[in-house]
Scaffold this motif. Sequence first.
Motif, PDB file in Angstrom:
ATOM      1  N   LEU A   1      -0.599 -10.021   9.346  1.00  0.00           N
ATOM      2  CA  LEU A   1      -1.648  -9.674  10.299  1.00  0.00           C
ATOM      3  C   LEU A   1      -2.897  -9.219   9.547  1.00  0.00           C
ATOM      4  CD1 LEU A   1       0.459  -7.548  12.828  1.00  0.00           C
ATOM      5  CD2 LEU A   1      -0.258  -9.917  13.092  1.00  0.00           C
ATOM      6  N   VAL A   2      -4.022  -9.846   9.848  1.00  0.00           N
ATOM      7  CA  VAL A   2      -5.295  -9.429   9.273  1.00  0.00           C
ATOM      8  C   VAL A   2      -5.759  -8.197  10.049  1.00  0.00           C
ATOM      9  CG1 VAL A   2      -7.698 -10.059   8.850  1.00  0.00           C
ATOM     10  CG2 VAL A   2      -5.882 -11.773   8.600  1.00  0.00           C
TER      11      VAL A   2
ATOM     12  N   ALA B   1      -1.860  -7.003   6.524  1.00  0.00           N
ATOM     13  CA  ALA B   1      -0.535  -6.389   6.578  1.00  0.00           C
ATOM     14  C   ALA B   1       0.485  -7.518   6.470  1.00  0.00           C
ATOM     15  CB  ALA B   1      -0.367  -5.610   7.874  1.00  0.00           C
ATOM     16  N   LYS B   2       1.282  -7.483   5.445  1.00  0.00           N
ATOM     17  CA  LYS B   2       2.220  -8.567   5.153  1.00  0.00           C
ATOM     18  C   LYS B   2       3.483  -8.506   6.012  1.00  0.00           C
ATOM     19  CE  LYS B   2      -0.171 -10.343   1.796  1.00  0.00           C
ATOM     20  NZ  LYS B   2      -0.809 -11.604   1.973  1.00  0.00           N
ATOM     21  N   ARG B   3       4.036  -9.677   6.273  1.00  0.00           N
ATOM     22  CA  ARG B   3       5.296  -9.787   6.997  1.00  0.00           C
ATOM     23  C   ARG B   3       6.353  -8.954   6.280  1.00  0.00           C
ATOM     24  NH1 ARG B   3       8.312 -15.252   6.700  1.00  0.00           N
ATOM     25  NH2 ARG B   3      10.346 -14.319   6.642  1.00  0.00           N
TER      26      ARG B   3
ATOM     27  N   GLY C   1       0.630   2.830  14.636  1.00  0.00           N
ATOM     28  CA  GLY C   1       1.435   3.130  13.462  1.00  0.00           C
ATOM     29  C   GLY C   1       0.578   3.118  12.219  1.00  0.00           C
ATOM     30  N   ARG C   2       1.148   3.560  11.122  1.00  0.00           N
ATOM     31  CA  ARG C   2       0.428   3.655   9.859  1.00  0.00           C
ATOM     32  C   ARG C   2       0.885   2.516   8.944  1.00  0.00           C
ATOM     33  NH1 ARG C   2      -2.679   7.554   8.200  1.00  0.00           N
ATOM     34  NH2 ARG C   2      -1.967   9.006   9.775  1.00  0.00           N
ATOM     35  N   VAL C   3      -0.087   1.691   8.504  1.00  0.00           N
ATOM     36  CA  VAL C   3       0.171   0.600   7.570  1.00  0.00           C
ATOM     37  C   VAL C   3      -0.793   0.772   6.403  1.00  0.00           C
ATOM     38  CG1 VAL C   3       0.137  -1.908   7.230  1.00  0.00           C
ATOM     39  CG2 VAL C   3       0.895  -0.970   9.415  1.00  0.00           C
ATOM     40  N   ASN C   4      -0.259   0.782   5.189  1.00  0.00           N
ATOM     41  CA  ASN C   4      -1.074   0.986   3.985  1.00  0.00           C
ATOM     42  C   ASN C   4      -1.932   2.242   4.097  1.00  0.00           C
ATOM     43  OD1 ASN C   4       0.023  -1.367   3.048  1.00  0.00           O
ATOM     44  ND2 ASN C   4      -1.807  -2.600   3.361  1.00  0.00           N
ATOM     45  N   GLY C   5      -1.397   3.297   4.698  1.00  0.00           N
ATOM     46  CA  GLY C   5      -2.108   4.556   4.816  1.00  0.00           C
ATOM     47  C   GLY C   5      -3.170   4.598   5.898  1.00  0.00           C
ATOM     48  N   THR C   6      -3.300   3.526   6.680  1.00  0.00           N
ATOM     49  CA  THR C   6      -4.309   3.463   7.735  1.00  0.00           C
ATOM     50  C   THR C   6      -3.617   3.409   9.088  1.00  0.00           C
ATOM     51  OG1 THR C   6      -5.771   2.216   6.255  1.00  0.00           O
ATOM     52  CG2 THR C   6      -6.281   2.141   8.602  1.00  0.00           C
TER      53      THR C   6
ATOM     54  N   ILE D   1      -3.324   2.248  12.668  1.00  0.00           N
ATOM     55  CA  ILE D   1      -3.861   1.103  13.406  1.00  0.00           C
ATOM     56  C   ILE D   1      -3.051   0.857  14.673  1.00  0.00           C
ATOM     57  CG2 ILE D   1      -4.825  -0.041  11.365  1.00  0.00           C
ATOM     58  CD1 ILE D   1      -2.376  -1.861  11.309  1.00  0.00           C
ATOM     59  N   VAL D   2      -3.640   0.074  15.564  1.00  0.00           N
ATOM     60  CA  VAL D   2      -2.950  -0.369  16.775  1.00  0.00           C
ATOM     61  C   VAL D   2      -2.361  -1.749  16.474  1.00  0.00           C
ATOM     62  CG1 VAL D   2      -3.232  -1.029  19.190  1.00  0.00           C
ATOM     63  CG2 VAL D   2      -4.485   0.938  18.288  1.00  0.00           C
ATOM     64  N   LEU D   3      -1.090  -1.932  16.821  1.00  0.00           N
ATOM     65  CA  LEU D   3      -0.397  -3.195  16.569  1.00  0.00           C
ATOM     66  C   LEU D   3       0.124  -3.773  17.872  1.00  0.00           C
ATOM     67  CD1 LEU D   3       1.641  -1.881  13.547  1.00  0.00           C
ATOM     68  CD2 LEU D   3      -0.112  -3.638  13.398  1.00  0.00           C
TER      69      LEU D   3
END
Length: 190
Positions: free
Chosen positions: A143-144, A152-154, A172-177, A179-181
């Motif tokens: 996901l870009v 964000a990688k699979r 949730g938190r992805v790579n310390g950020t 975000i809304v998923l």
Amino acid sequence: MSIEKSLRKRSQDKCELCAATESLRVMEVSPSDGSAEKSILLCATCEVQINGAELDANHWRCLNDSMWSQEAVVQVISYRMLHKLSVEYSWAQDLIDMMYLEDEIKAWADEGIEFIDPDLEPTKDCNGTALKDGDMVHLIKDLVVKGANFTAKRGTPVRNISLTSNPEHIEGRVNGTRIVLVAAYLKKSV
């Protein structure tokens, strides 16, 4: 020794959340057994807001310190208040993400929180599995992330998710950020 005397000794005559020294009162924390371990010493400001008055977010910045208390009851109230504040304030959700509670204490803290509005449609992952606050999920596709300049990688795990008012999205938190998923691109981890 009375509960109030015990709590005053434990807290050194200070509110166990904000450290105020005036207008201190004992509050039992549900489910209570009437013991000092399930009671907390609070100032009038904290008590009124815990019991439903309009929240003053700046007052609750004190939770940044009190959430690390060694007392389980202080951890429980800190968690519950941060959960209330996290609806409007991202700093509160960030503190929840940092907080660690033993399983028994987390279960006690969760008893006082209404997590899901029964009128809302449940949030489901790609397989139709219902998600709830605190679950861990994995991304099922790359996901870009707009505005964050990364993809964000699979397979990336997203721990301690938060549900939103939209059943198609989670936070949730992805790579310390944070975000809304889209829930359809997630799979609940077992």
